[in-house]
Motif scaffolding. Structure first.
Motif, mmCIF file in Angstrom:
data_model
loop_
_atom_site.group_PDB
_atom_site.id
_atom_site.type_symbol
_atom_site.label_atom_id
_atom_site.label_comp_id
_atom_site.label_asym_id
_atom_site.label_seq_id
_atom_site.Cartn_x
_atom_site.Cartn_y
_atom_site.Cartn_z
ATOM 1 N N PRO A 28 0.826 -1.212 0.000
ATOM 2 C CA PRO A 28 0.000 0.000 0.000
ATOM 3 C C PRO A 28 0.859 1.260 0.000
ATOM 4 O O PRO A 28 1.887 1.318 0.671
ATOM 5 N N VAL A 29 0.431 2.237 -0.773
ATOM 6 C CA VAL A 29 1.082 3.550 -0.776
ATOM 7 C C VAL A 29 -0.020 4.601 -0.787
ATOM 8 O O VAL A 29 -0.739 4.748 -1.781
ATOM 9 N N PHE A 30 -0.196 5.292 0.300
ATOM 10 C CA PHE A 30 -1.180 6.371 0.434
ATOM 11 C C PHE A 30 -2.576 5.961 -0.044
ATOM 12 O O PHE A 30 -3.220 6.686 -0.795
ATOM 13 N N GLY A 31 -3.028 4.807 0.338
ATOM 14 C CA GLY A 31 -4.384 4.380 0.012
ATOM 15 C C GLY A 31 -4.539 3.652 -1.301
ATOM 16 O O GLY A 31 -5.625 3.183 -1.624
ATOM 17 N N ALA A 32 -3.502 3.541 -2.082
ATOM 18 C CA ALA A 32 -3.570 2.794 -3.341
ATOM 19 C C ALA A 32 -2.794 1.496 -3.181
ATOM 20 O O ALA A 32 -1.817 1.429 -2.439
ATOM 21 N N LYS A 33 -3.239 0.470 -3.878
ATOM 22 C CA LYS A 33 -2.546 -0.816 -3.850
ATOM 23 C C LYS A 33 -1.572 -0.840 -5.027
ATOM 24 O O LYS A 33 -1.988 -0.821 -6.177
ATOM 25 N N CYS A 34 -0.297 -0.863 -4.747
ATOM 26 C CA CYS A 34 0.726 -0.790 -5.786
ATOM 27 C C CYS A 34 1.252 -2.185 -6.088
ATOM 28 O O CYS A 34 1.748 -2.875 -5.204
ATOM 29 N N ALA A 35 1.132 -2.586 -7.341
ATOM 30 C CA ALA A 35 1.571 -3.906 -7.782
ATOM 31 C C ALA A 35 2.549 -3.740 -8.942
ATOM 32 O O ALA A 35 2.133 -3.567 -10.089
ATOM 33 N N PRO A 36 3.849 -3.802 -8.675
ATOM 34 C CA PRO A 36 4.842 -3.564 -9.724
ATOM 35 C C PRO A 36 4.777 -4.557 -10.887
ATOM 36 O O PRO A 36 5.209 -4.237 -11.988
ATOM 37 N N ALA A 37 4.239 -5.744 -10.677
ATOM 38 C CA ALA A 37 4.175 -6.738 -11.759
ATOM 39 C C ALA A 37 3.342 -6.227 -12.937
ATOM 40 O O ALA A 37 3.655 -6.519 -14.089
ATOM 41 N N GLN A 38 2.296 -5.467 -12.654
ATOM 42 C CA GLN A 38 1.475 -4.918 -13.739
ATOM 43 C C GLN A 38 2.302 -3.996 -14.621
ATOM 44 O O GLN A 38 2.160 -4.005 -15.844
ATOM 45 N N HIS A 39 3.179 -3.225 -14.020
ATOM 46 C CA HIS A 39 3.991 -2.280 -14.786
ATOM 47 C C HIS A 39 5.036 -3.011 -15.628
ATOM 48 O O HIS A 39 5.299 -2.621 -16.766
ATOM 49 N N LEU A 40 5.591 -4.064 -15.069
ATOM 50 C CA LEU A 40 6.517 -4.905 -15.838
ATOM 51 C C LEU A 40 5.785 -5.536 -17.019
ATOM 52 O O LEU A 40 6.297 -5.525 -18.146
ATOM 53 N N VAL A 135 0.923 10.511 -6.879
ATOM 54 C CA VAL A 135 2.155 10.116 -6.187
ATOM 55 C C VAL A 135 2.219 8.601 -5.973
ATOM 56 O O VAL A 135 3.223 7.973 -6.320
ATOM 57 N N PRO A 136 1.172 7.966 -5.419
ATOM 58 C CA PRO A 136 1.279 6.511 -5.248
ATOM 59 C C PRO A 136 1.410 5.765 -6.571
ATOM 60 O O PRO A 136 2.144 4.781 -6.667
ATOM 61 N N PHE A 137 0.719 6.226 -7.618
ATOM 62 C CA PHE A 137 0.834 5.566 -8.912
ATOM 63 C C PHE A 137 2.216 5.791 -9.522
ATOM 64 O O PHE A 137 2.757 4.907 -10.179
ATOM 65 N N LEU A 138 2.791 6.976 -9.305
ATOM 66 C CA LEU A 138 4.152 7.226 -9.786
ATOM 67 C C LEU A 138 5.159 6.322 -9.073
ATOM 68 O O LEU A 138 6.062 5.774 -9.711
ATOM 69 N N ILE A 139 4.987 6.149 -7.771
ATOM 70 C CA ILE A 139 5.891 5.286 -7.006
ATOM 71 C C ILE A 139 5.808 3.852 -7.524
ATOM 72 O O ILE A 139 6.825 3.210 -7.795
ATOM 73 N N SER A 140 4.588 3.362 -7.679
ATOM 74 C CA SER A 140 4.400 1.982 -8.139
ATOM 75 C C SER A 140 4.925 1.787 -9.558
ATOM 76 O O SER A 140 5.642 0.830 -9.842
ATOM 77 N N SER A 141 4.571 2.709 -10.449
ATOM 78 C CA SER A 141 4.991 2.545 -11.843
ATOM 79 C C SER A 141 6.500 2.721 -12.006
ATOM 80 O O SER A 141 7.115 2.040 -12.827
ATOM 81 N N ALA A 142 7.101 3.595 -11.216
ATOM 82 C CA ALA A 142 8.557 3.756 -11.287
ATOM 83 C C ALA A 142 9.258 2.490 -10.803
ATOM 84 O O ALA A 142 10.254 2.053 -11.403
ATOM 85 N N GLY A 143 8.740 1.885 -9.755
ATOM 86 C CA GLY A 143 9.316 0.626 -9.267
ATOM 87 C C GLY A 143 9.186 -0.481 -10.294
ATOM 88 O O GLY A 143 10.149 -1.200 -10.581
ATOM 89 N N GLY A 144 7.997 -0.618 -10.859
ATOM 90 C CA GLY A 144 7.786 -1.639 -11.887
ATOM 91 C C GLY A 144 8.585 -1.357 -13.146
ATOM 92 O O GLY A 144 9.104 -2.277 -13.788
ATOM 93 N N ALA A 145 8.694 -0.074 -13.514
ATOM 94 C CA ALA A 145 9.478 0.284 -14.698
ATOM 95 C C ALA A 145 10.961 0.012 -14.479
ATOM 96 O O ALA A 145 11.667 -0.391 -15.411
ATOM 97 N N ALA A 146 11.451 0.208 -13.260
ATOM 98 C CA ALA A 146 12.852 -0.093 -12.970
ATOM 99 C C ALA A 146 13.121 -1.590 -13.134
ATOM 100 O O ALA A 146 14.125 -1.987 -13.723
#
Length: 176
Positions: A28-40, A135-146
Motif C-alpha cells: 500500500p502507498v497512500f491508500g492505493a494498492k501498488c503492484a509492480p508486476a502490472q507495470h513490468l 504520487v502513489p501511482f508514480l511510485i508503483s509505476s517507477a518501481g515496476g518500470a525499474a
C-alpha cells in the motif's frame, strides 16, 4: 495472418495472467494498492505486442483482479493508460526508454488523474482530489518500470528482443 493473431492473443493472456499472479506481491502507498508486476507486464507488452494488445492485457488483468478481490477499480485507469502510452511511445521511437517512460507517465500521471472520478463517483471517496493518486501511482509505476528496465536491457543484450518480430509478423532480416 491468423497465426499471428493467435500468437498475440496467447501472449496477451500470458501477460494478463502474470499481472494477476504478480498482484499478490503488492504494497500500500497512500491508500492505493501498488503492484509492480502490472507495470513490468505493460513494458513487455509495449515491446512485444504494441499498444492495443497491451491495453487488452491490462484490461483483462484489471478485470480478473477485481473479480477475485485482488484489486480495486483504480486498477483500470492506471494499468490501461500505462499500457497504452508505453505501447505508443515504444512503437513511435523503438527504444526501450520510451516504453519505460511511457509506462511511468501513463500510469503515474494520466492514470493517477483519471482515478479521481473512479474514486469519487464509483467508490464514493469524498476526500479524493484530482492529484490524490498521482504520487502513489508514480511510485508503483517507477518501481515496476525499474524492474522492467533491468529485464528488458538484459533481454536486449541476450538478443531476446529479436523475438519482437515473432509478434509483429516480420521475418528475419526484414526492415522495421
Amino acid at each position: 495472418m491468423n497465426n499471428l493473431r493467435v500468437r498475440k492473443i496467447a501472449f496477451t493472456a500470458v501477460l494478463a495472467a502474470f499481472a494477476v499472479v504478480g498482484s499478490f506481491i503488492s504494497f500500500p502507498v497512500f491508500g492505493a494498492k501498488c503492484a509492480p508486476a502490472q507495470h513490468l507486464a505493460n513494458i513487455l507488452g509495449a515491446v512485444f505486442l504494441g499498444p492495443l494488445w497491451n491495453v487488452a492485457a491490462a484490461f483483462v488483468a484489471s478485470l480478473i483482479r477485481n473479480l477475485i478481490g485482488a484489486g480495486t477499480p483504480l486498477a483500470f485507469p492506471g494499468s490501461m493508460c500505462g499500457a497504452l502510452l508505453a505501447g505508443v511511445m515504444y512503437r513511435a521511437v523503438r527504444r526501450l526508454p520510451a516504453a519505460w517512460l511511457g509506462e511511468i507517465a501513463g500510469t503515474g500521471i494520466i492514470g493517477g488523474m483519471l482515478s479521481y472520478p473512479v474514486a469519487r463517483f464509483v467508490l464514493g471517496n469524498e476526500k479524493a482530489a484530482l492529484l490524490t493518486f498521482v504520487v502513489p501511482f508514480l511510485i508503483s509505476s517507477a518501481g515496476g518500470a525499474a524492474i522492467g528496465a533491468v529485464i528488458t536491457v538484459a533481454m536486449e543484450k541476450l538478443g531476446l528482443l529479436e523475438a519482437e518480430r515473432f509478434f509483429s509478423g516480420q521475418r528475419h532480416g526484414d526492415a522495421r
